[in-house]
Write a protein that holds these residues in place. Structure first.
Motif: not given
Lengths: 499, 230
Positions: A402-412, A419-434
């Motif tokens: 949700k935070e990443a989507k918010g950042a996307e909407q803000r153009g940040d 945000i996603l780099r951090k979450v992927l470090a913990a859940y590397p196989w989560h392909y939608p995040c990737r």
């Protein structure tokens, strides 16, 4: 090192082919429904071949003919490096043909034996023995039946003749010469009906022993957890076949051979133990608990010499032997300081190993088809049963999404990527995040990194059209027309597959 | 061809049909006990050999060993032992090459020392060479044949001849192997050195200790076929 269109397309292709190989290697009997994997991988190579072709760097990958598509003059067995003209899209059909035979008859002896006999004629008996084992490693045969039957008859055939080149005369009704005749040759009715004996059997036993020991060495040289795990699957089968065959060939093996067989038996048991718990337990994250337990046993038995014994038993690959010097290794509960490539399976290997190991194609009920954050628990559950699939982890990824989507909407884009780099470090196989992470990188014009992330997502789950569209966009942004066409064609093929 | 620790061979000889998680020989010292070595003698239907060479100074012998034809040349009746760096067990294409930086003092190499120990108090035999004997437990004489001054091809043909003769003498069922083997060597104009009759179990225990102190392993080689001989 710049980003190249040909190089990047080759990387994805190589990854898809490696997945096919892995599926075959991991399966122990009939493979699960692999139609989707075959269709998609073939679509990829057809698209590549229609758009300029590709050469893959897989010299040790064997091939075996399939009758419907092979050119009449093509050899019926060999290695990719020997046949640069061989189309990979045709090779994919060989997996299909061999796996279908396993499904229908429980083995694929006939094509394996014909190909091995062809190699015996052209490259000699030792090469033919080695080739049959390589078929297992190459993902074409699962279980032990194909290897046992084909090895037995090859050795029997060779025992009947004077020279390696004459083996066809022993096996077929009329000794064929050209490849096309070889393909259609009929086996003699009395093939394998008499007992094989003589010096060829001694040679065969030593050749099989040598091949098995080479594979053990190969496992020791693993550079990643992927290699290490796949080697265990292959070795368990190859050593079982090797021990049974040598047992048949050498009724009274010399003491030194018996010692080698004893060690092979121990390593085979270790290999089977290595992956047995993963069927119902942790899979994606590296598990060295059995290796640590065995180390403790060896220490108790051998004292100061335990590490040498542990090395023979292949407790650890060469790349991780230093862990045995760390006190933490023998205290089972203490965490290990593992290099990143040893922390678990890669995205590329997670999918085929999970599919083959669980013995079934993931369905919506088994929850790997999970593309949205809301379905995250599905991915976590099937992508890594008991790998932190608690509510907290689900909430953690949902919040990040949700935070990443918010950042996307803000153009940040930078914030979104962080945000996603951090979450992927913990859940590397989560392909939608990737995929989303790759989007952010693309927007930042970081195309090379975006491609790297997209490749992981594509190979982690190759059937999502949206991921292929994302790859198409990336090639579009870089002005690479061939890549655009390939990604588009495969995306369309993916959309036509049952999801 | 592959290297196999001699310890594994002894373990295999000592264990019957029963197996457990970490092998049957429960402590390392028991490998050199009388009953373990009796089992080894009984189960190996042939003779033993120890090929003593320095991997760098005796390059011609090392190259022969690296070529991989040793198991095919020696056959099943002659169990040939030699030392390698302990990390070389299950090693790659150059199994006996040692880690650079070690082994400058050839006189200190445990393989050399093991042969000198056997001939203590006498003129030390010239190295490299091969020691052949029938048993680790029974009183036996040993026969030592030097390979000094031979090139790789000569090493190969000399060793093949030695293995062939040893195999024939063993098959003939000679009451005293070392004596009969010595006669066969003389008939073939191959010079050799005999040791006083004695038992080799203590020598083996000492050799093993020496090897481990120097981070070496005593190994044998398995898995090559006669056809593959270069």
């Amino acid at each position: 090192m710049g980003f190249s269109e040909t190089g990047s397309l080759g990387l994805v292709g190589q990854g898809l082919l490696k997945q096919m190989v892995a599926m075959g290697r991991v399966a122990t009997g009939a493979l699960p429904d692999t139609a989707r994997q075959i269709a998609l991988t073939r679509a990829y190579f057809l698209a590549l071949e229609q758009n300029g072709g590709i050469t893959l760097d897989l010299p040790e990958q064997p091939f075996v003919y399939n009758q419907s598509l092979w050119a009449a003059s093509a050899p019926i067995g060999g290695y990719l490096s020997d046949e640069p003209e061989l189309r990979i899209s045709d090779l994919i059909r060989s997996f299909d043909a061999m796996w279908s035979l396993h499904k229908e008859y429980g083995h694929a002896m006939a094509p394996a034996l014909k190909a091995a006999a062809w190699i015996c004629r052209s490259k000699g008996f030792p090469a033919a023995i080695s080739y049959l084992f390589d078929l297992q490693k190459g993902g074409y045969v699962s279980g032990i039946q194909t290897l046992m039957k084909a090895l037995g008859l090859l050795i029997w055939g060779r025992c009947q003749v004077e020279k390696d080149s004459e083996v066809g005369a022993a096996l077929f009704v009329s000794a064929p010469t050209a490849a096309a005749e070889w393909r259609s040759a009929q086996f003699k009715a009395d093939v394998g009906q008499s007992e094989a004996h003589g010096p060829v059997c001694d040679d065969a036993a030593n050749l099989i022993l040598d091949k098995c020991l080479s594979e053990i060495e190969g496992m020791a040289a693993s550079r990643t957890y992927d290699d290490w795990m796949l080697s265990h699957f292959s070795l368990a089968t190859m050593l079982e076949v090797g021990l049974l065959m040598i047992g048949n060939l050498e009724k009274k093996p010399a003491l030194q051979m018996r010692a080698a067989l004893d060690l092979m038996e121990e390593i085979m048991a270790d290999a089977q133990s290595f992956y047995a718990p993963t069927i119902g337990g942790p899979l994606l994250r590296a598990d060295f608990s059995l290796a640590r337990k065995l180390s403790a046993e060896l220490l108790a038995k051998d004292g100061a010499r335990w590490k040498a014994h542990a090395a023979e038993r292949m407790v650890l690959p060469n790349a991780l032997r230093h862990l045995m010097d760390d006190g933490a290794w023998l205290s089972e509960e203490k965490p290990l300081n593992l290099p990143v490539e040893w922390q678990g399976l890669s995205c590329e290997m997670s999918y085929p190993i999970v599919v083959s190991l669980r013995g079934r194609r993931p369905s919506p009920q088994t929850r790997i088809r999970s593309f949205t954050p809301e379905e995250l628990d599905h991915w976590l559950q099937d992508g890594g049963r008991s790998e932190r699939q608690d509510e907290a982890s689900e909430a953690e990824v949902n919040t990040a999404w949700k935070e990443a989507k918010g950042a996307e909407q803000r153009g940040d884009n930078q914030a979104g990527a962080a945000i996603l780099r951090k979450v992927l470090a913990a859940y590397p196989w989560h392909y939608p995040c990737r995929v989303k992470f790759a989007h952010f990188l693309m927007k930042e014009q970081n195309f090379e990194s975006a491609f790297s992330e997209l490749t992981k997502a594509l190979l982690g789950y190759p059937f999502d059209r949206n991921t292929w569209i994302c790859l198409e966009e990336l090639y579009q942004a870089m002005g690479m027309g061939r890549g655009v066409m390939v990604a588009r064609n495969v995306g369309e093929a993916a959309a036509r597959l049952p999801q | 061809m592959k290297l196999l620790p001699f310890r594994s061979v002894v373990e295999s000889a000592a264990q019957g049909d029963s197996k457990n998680f970490t092998g049957t020989v429960t402590d390392f010292e028991s490998l050199t006990k009388q009953e373990t070595l009796e089992q080894l003698d009984r189960q190996h239907q042939g003779v033993f050999a120890f090929l003593a060479f320095h991997p760098i100074a005796d390059e011609q012998v090392r190259k022969y060993v690296d070529s991989g034809s040793l198991p095919a040349d020696s056959g099943r009746k002659i169990l040939v032992l030699f030392t390698v760096d302990e990390n070389a067990t299950w090693g790659g294409s150059t199994p006996v090459m040692e880690v650079p930086g070690f082994e400058f003092e050839t006189a200190d190499h445990p393989a050399y020392q093991m042969i000198r120990d056997l001939y203590e108090g006498k003129v030390p035999p010239s190295l490299p060479g091969i020691l052949i004997f029938e048993s680790f437990v029974h009183t036996t004489g040993t026969v030592y044949i030097s390979l000094e001054g031979l090139d790789e091809t000569q090493v190969r043909s000399r060793l093949r001849k030695i293995f062939e003769l040893a195999g024939h003498v063993y098959d003939s069922g000679a009451l005293e192997f070392a004596g009969a083997f010595g006669v066969a060597l003389t008939q073939n104009k191959i010079a050799y050195l005999r040791s006083e009759p004695g038992t080799l179990s203590e020598w083996l225990a000492k050799a093993w200790r020496l090897a481990w102190e120097k981070k070496k392993e005593i190994v044998t080689m398995v898995g090559s076929v006669a056809k593959a001989v270069l």
